[in-house]
Design a protein around this motif. Structure first.
Motif, PDB file in Angstrom:
ATOM      1  N   ILE A   1       0.841  -1.206   0.000  1.00  0.00           N
ATOM      2  CA  ILE A   1       0.000   0.000   0.000  1.00  0.00           C
ATOM      3  C   ILE A   1       0.868   1.245   0.000  1.00  0.00           C
ATOM      4  O   ILE A   1       0.600   2.205  -0.727  1.00  0.00           O
ATOM      5  N   GLN A   2       1.934   1.235   0.775  1.00  0.00           N
ATOM      6  CA  GLN A   2       2.844   2.386   0.803  1.00  0.00           C
ATOM      7  C   GLN A   2       3.416   2.655  -0.582  1.00  0.00           C
ATOM      8  O   GLN A   2       3.564   3.801  -0.991  1.00  0.00           O
ATOM      9  N   SER A   3       3.677   1.618  -1.357  1.00  0.00           N
ATOM     10  CA  SER A   3       4.230   1.806  -2.701  1.00  0.00           C
ATOM     11  C   SER A   3       3.199   2.403  -3.657  1.00  0.00           C
ATOM     12  O   SER A   3       3.571   2.966  -4.682  1.00  0.00           O
ATOM     13  N   TYR A   4       1.933   2.273  -3.344  1.00  0.00           N
ATOM     14  CA  TYR A   4       0.873   2.801  -4.214  1.00  0.00           C
ATOM     15  C   TYR A   4       0.815   4.323  -4.155  1.00  0.00           C
ATOM     16  O   TYR A   4       0.631   4.981  -5.174  1.00  0.00           O
ATOM     17  N   PHE A   5       0.951   4.886  -2.965  1.00  0.00           N
ATOM     18  CA  PHE A   5       0.764   6.330  -2.797  1.00  0.00           C
ATOM     19  C   PHE A   5       1.997   7.098  -3.251  1.00  0.00           C
ATOM     20  O   PHE A   5       3.118   6.819  -2.838  1.00  0.00           O
ATOM     21  N   ARG A   6       1.757   8.081  -4.128  1.00  0.00           N
ATOM     22  CA  ARG A   6       2.816   8.932  -4.660  1.00  0.00           C
ATOM     23  C   ARG A   6       2.148  10.105  -5.377  1.00  0.00           C
ATOM     24  O   ARG A   6       0.940  10.136  -5.530  1.00  0.00           O
ATOM     25  N   GLY A   7       2.926  11.035  -5.859  1.00  0.00           N
ATOM     26  CA  GLY A   7       2.383  12.114  -6.668  1.00  0.00           C
ATOM     27  C   GLY A   7       2.035  13.358  -5.881  1.00  0.00           C
ATOM     28  O   GLY A   7       2.344  13.479  -4.699  1.00  0.00           O
ATOM     29  N   SER A   8       1.356  14.272  -6.563  1.00  0.00           N
ATOM     30  CA  SER A   8       1.093  15.591  -5.984  1.00  0.00           C
ATOM     31  C   SER A   8      -0.397  15.912  -5.909  1.00  0.00           C
ATOM     32  O   SER A   8      -0.776  17.067  -5.768  1.00  0.00           O
ATOM     33  N   ALA A   9      -1.246  14.904  -5.995  1.00  0.00           N
ATOM     34  CA  ALA A   9      -2.687  15.134  -5.902  1.00  0.00           C
ATOM     35  C   ALA A   9      -3.070  15.540  -4.481  1.00  0.00           C
ATOM     36  O   ALA A   9      -2.357  15.252  -3.512  1.00  0.00           O
ATOM     37  N   SER A  10      -4.202  16.205  -4.374  1.00  0.00           N
ATOM     38  CA  SER A  10      -4.814  16.484  -3.076  1.00  0.00           C
ATOM     39  C   SER A  10      -6.234  15.949  -3.104  1.00  0.00           C
ATOM     40  O   SER A  10      -6.778  15.643  -4.170  1.00  0.00           O
ATOM     41  N   VAL A  11      -6.845  15.814  -1.932  1.00  0.00           N
ATOM     42  CA  VAL A  11      -8.171  15.218  -1.845  1.00  0.00           C
ATOM     43  C   VAL A  11      -9.002  15.945  -0.791  1.00  0.00           C
ATOM     44  O   VAL A  11      -8.468  16.448   0.196  1.00  0.00           O
ATOM     45  N   ASP A  12     -10.301  16.023  -1.050  1.00  0.00           N
ATOM     46  CA  ASP A  12     -11.274  16.523  -0.079  1.00  0.00           C
ATOM     47  C   ASP A  12     -12.481  15.605  -0.114  1.00  0.00           C
ATOM     48  O   ASP A  12     -12.872  15.120  -1.186  1.00  0.00           O
ATOM     49  N   PHE A  13     -13.067  15.370   1.034  1.00  0.00           N
ATOM     50  CA  PHE A  13     -14.278  14.567   1.096  1.00  0.00           C
ATOM     51  C   PHE A  13     -15.472  15.401   0.671  1.00  0.00           C
ATOM     52  O   PHE A  13     -15.625  16.546   1.095  1.00  0.00           O
ATOM     53  N   LEU A  14     -16.316  14.831  -0.158  1.00  0.00           N
ATOM     54  CA  LEU A  14     -17.571  15.462  -0.556  1.00  0.00           C
ATOM     55  C   LEU A  14     -18.719  14.948   0.308  1.00  0.00           C
ATOM     56  O   LEU A  14     -19.637  15.682   0.636  1.00  0.00           O
ATOM     57  N   ARG A  15     -18.663  13.673   0.629  1.00  0.00           N
ATOM     58  CA  ARG A  15     -19.656  13.044   1.505  1.00  0.00           C
ATOM     59  C   ARG A  15     -18.998  11.847   2.162  1.00  0.00           C
ATOM     60  O   ARG A  15     -18.234  11.118   1.505  1.00  0.00           O
ATOM     61  N   ARG A  16     -19.301  11.638   3.419  1.00  0.00           N
ATOM     62  CA  ARG A  16     -18.799  10.461   4.113  1.00  0.00           C
ATOM     63  C   ARG A  16     -19.809  10.039   5.168  1.00  0.00           C
ATOM     64  O   ARG A  16     -20.328  10.865   5.908  1.00  0.00           O
ATOM     65  N   ASP A  17     -20.097   8.770   5.196  1.00  0.00           N
ATOM     66  CA  ASP A  17     -21.034   8.187   6.140  1.00  0.00           C
ATOM     67  C   ASP A  17     -20.357   7.011   6.822  1.00  0.00           C
ATOM     68  O   ASP A  17     -19.585   6.279   6.191  1.00  0.00           O
ATOM     69  N   VAL A  18     -20.646   6.836   8.100  1.00  0.00           N
ATOM     70  CA  VAL A  18     -20.055   5.753   8.873  1.00  0.00           C
ATOM     71  C   VAL A  18     -21.169   4.906   9.468  1.00  0.00           C
ATOM     72  O   VAL A  18     -22.137   5.434  10.014  1.00  0.00           O
ATOM     73  N   SER A  19     -21.010   3.593   9.348  1.00  0.00           N
ATOM     74  CA  SER A  19     -21.907   2.629   9.995  1.00  0.00           C
ATOM     75  C   SER A  19     -21.065   1.714  10.861  1.00  0.00           C
ATOM     76  O   SER A  19     -20.032   1.197  10.403  1.00  0.00           O
ATOM     77  N   ILE A  20     -21.478   1.510  12.090  1.00  0.00           N
ATOM     78  CA  ILE A  20     -20.790   0.581  12.986  1.00  0.00           C
ATOM     79  C   ILE A  20     -21.346  -0.815  12.699  1.00  0.00           C
ATOM     80  O   ILE A  20     -22.549  -1.042  12.793  1.00  0.00           O
ATOM     81  N   LEU A  21     -20.466  -1.745  12.321  1.00  0.00           N
ATOM     82  CA  LEU A  21     -20.874  -3.086  11.930  1.00  0.00           C
ATOM     83  C   LEU A  21     -20.830  -4.070  13.088  1.00  0.00           C
ATOM     84  O   LEU A  21     -21.598  -5.016  13.137  1.00  0.00           O
ATOM     85  N   ALA A  22     -19.904  -3.871  14.004  1.00  0.00           N
ATOM     86  CA  ALA A  22     -19.725  -4.759  15.151  1.00  0.00           C
ATOM     87  C   ALA A  22     -19.102  -3.925  16.272  1.00  0.00           C
ATOM     88  O   ALA A  22     -18.944  -2.707  16.126  1.00  0.00           O
ATOM     89  N   ASP A  23     -18.728  -4.571  17.359  1.00  0.00           N
ATOM     90  CA  ASP A  23     -18.210  -3.839  18.515  1.00  0.00           C
ATOM     91  C   ASP A  23     -17.091  -2.872  18.169  1.00  0.00           C
ATOM     92  O   ASP A  23     -16.997  -1.805  18.741  1.00  0.00           O
ATOM     93  N   ALA A  24     -16.243  -3.239  17.245  1.00  0.00           N
ATOM     94  CA  ALA A  24     -15.088  -2.391  16.949  1.00  0.00           C
ATOM     95  C   ALA A  24     -14.781  -2.321  15.460  1.00  0.00           C
ATOM     96  O   ALA A  24     -13.655  -2.071  15.077  1.00  0.00           O
ATOM     97  N   VAL A  25     -15.777  -2.543  14.631  1.00  0.00           N
ATOM     98  CA  VAL A  25     -15.578  -2.513  13.184  1.00  0.00           C
ATOM     99  C   VAL A  25     -16.570  -1.532  12.570  1.00  0.00           C
ATOM    100  O   VAL A  25     -17.761  -1.562  12.889  1.00  0.00           O
ATOM    101  N   ALA A  26     -16.061  -0.668  11.702  1.00  0.00           N
ATOM    102  CA  ALA A  26     -16.913   0.330  11.056  1.00  0.00           C
ATOM    103  C   ALA A  26     -16.727   0.273   9.549  1.00  0.00           C
ATOM    104  O   ALA A  26     -15.659  -0.083   9.047  1.00  0.00           O
ATOM    105  N   LEU A  27     -17.773   0.661   8.861  1.00  0.00           N
ATOM    106  CA  LEU A  27     -17.779   0.807   7.415  1.00  0.00           C
ATOM    107  C   LEU A  27     -17.941   2.291   7.125  1.00  0.00           C
ATOM    108  O   LEU A  27     -18.889   2.916   7.603  1.00  0.00           O
TER     109      LEU A  27
END
Length: 125
Positions: free
Chosen positions: A54-80
């Motif tokens: 995964i570390q080898s995947y990230f590179r470059g000069s792009a930037s990112v912003d979230f437009l929408r994000r939703d979180v659901s708790i699936l189990a005691d300590a797992v989220a989607l």
């Protein structure tokens, strides 16, 4: 209804991910992923199956912003976490923008929250 501690932790992982990505601190960004995490990235057909890959995947000069994000708790300590983000990629004097959709599976119960799986794909037009 208020936001739970687990939901806040999940949003915190997403915030950290965005901040590290935008700062191009890719070594630190990779540490947000579990050692055995997987990534289907937006700009590669490969499945990255460890923190090192995964570390080898990230590179470059792009930037990112979230437009929408939703979180659901699936189990005691797992989220989607699902939603949309927008990438901005400098190209000479212009900036190319493209929207993508994402899914993160987050483990929130250990000594530190971490990403178990991340899928990203271009949003359909």
């Amino acid at each position: 209804m208020g936001t739970s501690k687990l939901e806040l932790a999940a949003f915190g992982v997403l915030d950290s991910w965005r901040e590290l990505f935008n700062a191009r601190e890719f070594d630190r960004l990779a540490l947000l992923y579990a050692q055995h995490a997987s990534l289907h990235g937006t700009s590669s057909p490969l499945l990255y199956e460890s923190r090192e890959q995964i570390q080898s995947y990230f590179r470059g000069s792009a930037s990112v912003d979230f437009l929408r994000r939703d979180v659901s708790i699936l189990a005691d300590a797992v989220a989607l976490a699902v939603g949309y983000y927008i990438f901005r990629v400098p190209e000479g004097e212009q900036v190319k923008e493209f929207e993508a959709r994402f899914t993160f599976i987050l483990e929130l119960g250990g000594p530190r929250p971490q990403i178990l799986h991340h899928h990203s794909s271009l949003a359909p037009l």
